[in-house]
Design a protein around this motif. Structure first.
Motif, PDB file in Angstrom:
ATOM      1  N   PHE A   1       0.823  -1.220   0.000  1.00 43.56           N
ATOM      2  CA  PHE A   1       0.000   0.000   0.000  1.00 43.56           C
ATOM      3  C   PHE A   1       0.859   1.272   0.000  1.00 43.56           C
ATOM      4  N   ARG A   2       2.173   1.060  -0.007  1.00 36.84           N
ATOM      5  CA  ARG A   2       3.039   2.241   0.086  1.00 36.84           C
ATOM      6  C   ARG A   2       3.175   2.906  -1.282  1.00 36.84           C
ATOM      7  N   LYS A   3       3.341   4.221  -1.272  1.00 36.94           N
ATOM      8  CA  LYS A   3       3.406   4.999  -2.519  1.00 36.94           C
ATOM      9  C   LYS A   3       4.630   4.601  -3.370  1.00 36.94           C
ATOM     10  N   LYS A   4       4.440   4.645  -4.680  1.00 33.25           N
ATOM     11  CA  LYS A   4       5.538   4.318  -5.597  1.00 33.25           C
ATOM     12  C   LYS A   4       6.557   5.457  -5.624  1.00 33.25           C
ATOM     13  N   GLY A   5       7.841   5.113  -5.678  1.00 31.83           N
ATOM     14  CA  GLY A   5       8.879   6.135  -5.744  1.00 31.83           C
ATOM     15  C   GLY A   5       8.909   6.772  -7.131  1.00 31.83           C
ATOM     16  N   ASN A   6       9.411   8.015  -7.206  1.00 35.90           N
ATOM     17  CA  ASN A   6       9.456   8.648  -8.537  1.00 35.90           C
ATOM     18  C   ASN A   6      10.821   9.242  -8.856  1.00 35.90           C
ATOM     19  N   ASN A   7      11.846   8.827  -8.079  1.00 31.88           N
ATOM     20  CA  ASN A   7      13.196   9.301  -8.387  1.00 31.88           C
ATOM     21  C   ASN A   7      13.990   8.153  -8.998  1.00 31.88           C
ATOM     22  N   PRO A   8      14.231   8.187 -10.316  1.00 34.26           N
ATOM     23  CA  PRO A   8      14.941   7.066 -10.957  1.00 34.26           C
ATOM     24  C   PRO A   8      16.365   6.891 -10.443  1.00 34.26           C
ATOM     25  N   ASN A   9      16.907   7.942  -9.812  1.00 36.00           N
ATOM     26  CA  ASN A   9      18.270   7.842  -9.283  1.00 36.00           C
ATOM     27  C   ASN A   9      18.307   7.594  -7.779  1.00 36.00           C
ATOM     28  N   GLU A  10      17.180   7.200  -7.228  1.00 36.95           N
ATOM     29  CA  GLU A  10      17.153   6.880  -5.797  1.00 36.95           C
ATOM     30  C   GLU A  10      18.101   5.710  -5.545  1.00 36.95           C
ATOM     31  N   ASN A  11      18.894   5.786  -4.480  1.00 32.74           N
ATOM     32  CA  ASN A  11      19.814   4.667  -4.248  1.00 32.74           C
ATOM     33  C   ASN A  11      19.091   3.517  -3.530  1.00 32.74           C
ATOM     34  N   LEU A  12      19.771   2.385  -3.504  1.00 34.94           N
ATOM     35  CA  LEU A  12      19.135   1.171  -2.985  1.00 34.94           C
ATOM     36  C   LEU A  12      18.768   1.306  -1.505  1.00 34.94           C
ATOM     37  N   ALA A  13      19.654   1.931  -0.726  1.00 33.53           N
ATOM     38  CA  ALA A  13      19.380   2.062   0.708  1.00 33.53           C
ATOM     39  C   ALA A  13      18.099   2.858   0.930  1.00 33.53           C
ATOM     40  N   GLU A  14      17.967   3.958   0.183  1.00 30.27           N
ATOM     41  CA  GLU A  14      16.758   4.799   0.340  1.00 30.27           C
ATOM     42  C   GLU A  14      15.509   4.016  -0.063  1.00 30.27           C
ATOM     43  N   LEU A  15      15.609   3.322  -1.177  1.00 29.50           N
ATOM     44  CA  LEU A  15      14.452   2.555  -1.668  1.00 29.50           C
ATOM     45  C   LEU A  15      13.999   1.517  -0.635  1.00 29.50           C
ATOM     46  N   VAL A  16      14.970   0.794  -0.077  1.00 30.44           N
ATOM     47  CA  VAL A  16      14.610  -0.291   0.846  1.00 30.44           C
ATOM     48  C   VAL A  16      14.090   0.267   2.166  1.00 30.44           C
ATOM     49  N   LYS A  17      14.708   1.336   2.639  1.00 27.28           N
ATOM     50  CA  LYS A  17      14.217   1.935   3.892  1.00 27.28           C
ATOM     51  C   LYS A  17      12.787   2.438   3.696  1.00 27.28           C
ATOM     52  N   ARG A  18      12.544   3.025   2.534  1.00 27.44           N
ATOM     53  CA  ARG A  18      11.216   3.587   2.248  1.00 27.44           C
ATOM     54  C   ARG A  18      10.145   2.484   2.175  1.00 27.44           C
ATOM     55  N   ARG A  19      10.493   1.361   1.550  1.00 25.67           N
ATOM     56  CA  ARG A  19       9.447   0.341   1.331  1.00 25.67           C
ATOM     57  C   ARG A  19       9.401  -0.725   2.426  1.00 25.67           C
ATOM     58  N   LEU A  20      10.601  -1.088   2.975  1.00 25.48           N
ATOM     59  CA  LEU A  20      10.629  -2.242   3.884  1.00 25.48           C
ATOM     60  C   LEU A  20      11.092  -1.929   5.302  1.00 25.48           C
ATOM     61  N   GLY A  21      12.001  -0.997   5.436  1.00 23.26           N
ATOM     62  CA  GLY A  21      12.507  -0.686   6.783  1.00 23.26           C
ATOM     63  C   GLY A  21      13.990  -0.987   6.908  1.00 23.26           C
ATOM     64  N   LYS A  22      14.595  -0.391   7.948  1.00 26.11           N
ATOM     65  CA  LYS A  22      16.049  -0.401   8.094  1.00 26.11           C
ATOM     66  C   LYS A  22      16.619  -1.795   8.356  1.00 26.11           C
ATOM     67  N   SER A  23      15.887  -2.610   9.118  1.00 30.82           N
ATOM     68  CA  SER A  23      16.465  -3.924   9.432  1.00 30.82           C
ATOM     69  C   SER A  23      16.511  -4.808   8.180  1.00 30.82           C
ATOM     70  N   PHE A  24      15.575  -4.620   7.250  1.00 31.94           N
ATOM     71  CA  PHE A  24      15.640  -5.361   5.980  1.00 31.94           C
ATOM     72  C   PHE A  24      16.835  -4.891   5.160  1.00 31.94           C
ATOM     73  N   LEU A  25      17.079  -3.573   5.231  1.00 30.94           N
ATOM     74  CA  LEU A  25      18.250  -3.047   4.530  1.00 30.94           C
ATOM     75  C   LEU A  25      19.520  -3.671   5.115  1.00 30.94           C
ATOM     76  N   ASN A  26      19.635  -3.635   6.439  1.00 27.40           N
ATOM     77  CA  ASN A  26      20.881  -4.080   7.078  1.00 27.40           C
ATOM     78  C   ASN A  26      21.118  -5.579   6.952  1.00 27.40           C
ATOM     79  N   TYR A  27      20.057  -6.372   7.085  1.00 26.02           N
ATOM     80  CA  TYR A  27      20.279  -7.818   7.198  1.00 26.02           C
ATOM     81  C   TYR A  27      19.796  -8.635   5.999  1.00 26.02           C
ATOM     82  N   ALA A  28      19.218  -8.004   4.991  1.00 27.94           N
ATOM     83  CA  ALA A  28      18.857  -8.757   3.784  1.00 27.94           C
ATOM     84  C   ALA A  28      19.488  -8.106   2.561  1.00 27.94           C
ATOM     85  N   ILE A  29      19.214  -6.834   2.355  1.00 30.81           N
ATOM     86  CA  ILE A  29      19.639  -6.173   1.118  1.00 30.81           C
ATOM     87  C   ILE A  29      21.121  -5.827   1.135  1.00 30.81           C
ATOM     88  N   ASP A  30      21.614  -5.362   2.254  1.00 31.06           N
ATOM     89  CA  ASP A  30      23.037  -5.011   2.336  1.00 31.06           C
ATOM     90  C   ASP A  30      23.920  -6.239   2.047  1.00 31.06           C
TER      91      ASP A  30
END
Ligand SMILES: Cc1cc2nc3c(=O)[nH]c(=O)nc-3n(C[C@H](O)[C@H](O)[C@H](O)COP(=O)(O)OP(=O)(O)OC[C@H]3O[C@@H](n4cnc5c(N)ncnc54)[C@H](O)[C@@H]3O)c2cc1C
Length: 449
Positions: free
Chosen positions: A126-155
């Motif tokens: 239900f979260r809004k779609k991003g509209n910055n094509p140059n958004e970095n991966l950390a920002e994208l993941v924090k925005r959609r999933l949260g910091k712990s997903f960034l740290n322990y899955a995506i990173d």
């Protein structure tokens, strides 16, 4: 000159794949390779006890072109799929390995992610779609999933593919499938479910998430390609450069003219290869960053550490260790180590710990030994194989400079018809990406009138 004749720069997997499909179509070509051997970074070695890779260890059959290449080479080299253990991935957290969740139950119970972020995932569709094509991966993941997903899955995931930094990597270029899930379907979770239900083309079905190597080591894929291409069509230790006029190659005082050139080396190799391209033509390409990586091959005739029932383990940056990860190679593929033994690949360096990849061998070995001993449950560290291989430009990093780089490549290719600036500076860094690119470029040339 109306006949096609192609110069390929580089006898790595990209260049050899292009050469192979040109050969099949009967188009003459020469592969120019600056080293004494083929394969580029794809090299396998044996010391009589262990069979190990010094570059890529395995790949994912993520494109149909790779599956097709193995079919085309049937009988010349044998695809080896990783065994079942490869589905289990370990993540280092607070002093121990924890499996990455593989299903709903483990996703709920895993200690890797915070309770808050587990709830956040429920709301991800239900979260809004991003509209910055140059958004970095950390920002994208924090925005959609949260910091712990960034740290322990995506990173750790991005360490495994790019030895990269999620704050630098831009998903639109580096992880286009992930980026498109959000852009096309509005959500990672919803998009994955919807995509799985869509009808699959024949090519979609060939592309899988299966992990592969080659019986006897990845280098057997290189040997098979060289054999098929014809070793006489590869010029080793070449110091070729080109003039613009119909791509005249100048090497050791001799000249030869080509209708097409495919370069597969690094971005930094272009100014010397193509002196007719100006600094301003190339400036947005040559700035491409590469991760420095040291790859350690470690083997034990008798393994006395933890159970090796996984693909391997990755170490999130936040855990503050020195190594990036360990692959359990002898659990994935046959005949890599003695039956009671173990063969491992350890990676060090990457974008955020490049200083480690500058250390001399003795110092770096001591650092690797410390982490390895602790993580792999060893009392003593006395390996029977311990070899380091250093790579200054291991993996291209697709950051926010990618748009300008790709535009510059397109512009040069438009102005110099027949020139293709390829290799891992575009189209992906994995083995399957390289094969897809090599084949597509060859077929473009074959199909040109
Ligand atoms: C340490 C390491 C580990 C990796 N692990 C994996 C993995 O596990 N899975 C995966 O999918 N991918 C992995 N990769 C990435 C993957 O291996 C590469 O993307 C792929 O093998 C690169 O193939 P290539 O042909 O594009 O480039 P290379 O293999 O780099 O080949 C390019 C060739 O061009 C030659 N060359 C360059 N400039 C010139 C010139 N001016 N004249 C003549 N010759 C030239 C070079 O000598 C080289 O032989 C890894 C890469 C590295 C470095």
């Amino acid at each position: 000159m109306d006949k096609k004749k192609v110069a390929i720069i580089g006898a790595g997997i990209s260049g050899l794949t292009a050469a192979y499909y040109l050969k099949k179509a009967g188009i003459p070509f020469t592969v120019f390779e600056q080293k004494k051997f083929a394969g580029g970074v794809m090299q396998s070695k044996t010391d009589g006890t262990f069979l190990y890779e010094t570059g890529p260890n395995s790949g994912v059959i993520s494109h149909a072109e790779l599956a097709d290449l193995f079919c085309d080479l049937n009988g010349k080299c044998e695809l080896e799929l990783a065994n079942e253990a490869s589905v289990k991935r370990l993540i280092w957290q607070k002093g121990k390995w924890t499996p990455l969740p593989s299903g709903l139950f483990s996703a709920v119970s895993t200690p890797l992610f915070t309770l808050k972020d587990k709830f956040r995932v429920l709301l991800e569709p239900f979260r809004k779609k991003g509209n910055n094509p140059n958004e970095n991966l950390a920002e994208l993941v924090k925005r959609r999933l949260g910091k712990s997903f960034l740290n322990y899955a995506i990173d750790p995931f991005i360490l495994g593919i790019y030895a990269g930094d999620p704050n630098y990597i831009v998903p639109k270029y580096a992880l286009p499938k992930l980026y498109n899930l959000e852009q096309k379907y509005g959500s990672f979770v919803g998009g994955t479910i919807k995509k799985a239900k869509e009808p699959k083309t024949e090519n979609d079905q060939k592309a899988t998430r299966k992990i592969f190597s080659v019986k006897g080591g990845l280098q057997n894929l290189i040997h098979a390609l060289v054999e098929e291409i014809g070793p006489e069509n590869i010029q080793y230790q070449s110091d070729v450069k080109f003039t613009d006029h119909r791509f005249t190659a100048i090497k050791q005082g001799k000249q030869e003219t080509f209708s097409h050139v495919i370069s597969t080396g690094t971005a930094t190799s272009l100014p010397e290869l193509f002196p007719f391209l100006s600094e301003s033509d190339l400036q947005n390409i040559t700035v491409l960053k590469y991760a420095k990586v040291v790859e350690a091959s470690i083997g034990f005739k008798i393994w006395q550490g933890i159970k090796l029932d996984a693909f391997g383990g990755l170490v999130p940056y936040i855990e503050n260790k020195n190594i990036l990860g360990v692959l359990f190679m002898s659990s994935l593929f046959e005949n890599r180590a003695p039956k009671e033994g173990g063969l491992f690949t350890v990676f060090v360096g990457g974008m955020r710990k490049a200083y480690l990849a500058d250390l001399p061998e003795d110092k770096l070995k001591a650092i690797i030994a410390d982490d390895f001993k602790e993580m792999m449950g060893l009392e003593k560290f006395h390996p029977d194989l311990f070899e380091l291989n250093y790579y200054n430009q291991a993996i291209a990093q697709y950051g926010s400079d990618s748009e300008a780089r790709l535009a510059a490549i397109t512009q040069i290719e438009k102005e110099h018809k027949g020139l293709y600036l390829a290799g891992s500076m575009r189209d992906g860094v994995g083995i399957a990406d390289r094969v897809k690119q090599g084949k597509e470029l060859a077929l473009q040339i074959v199909n040109q009138s």
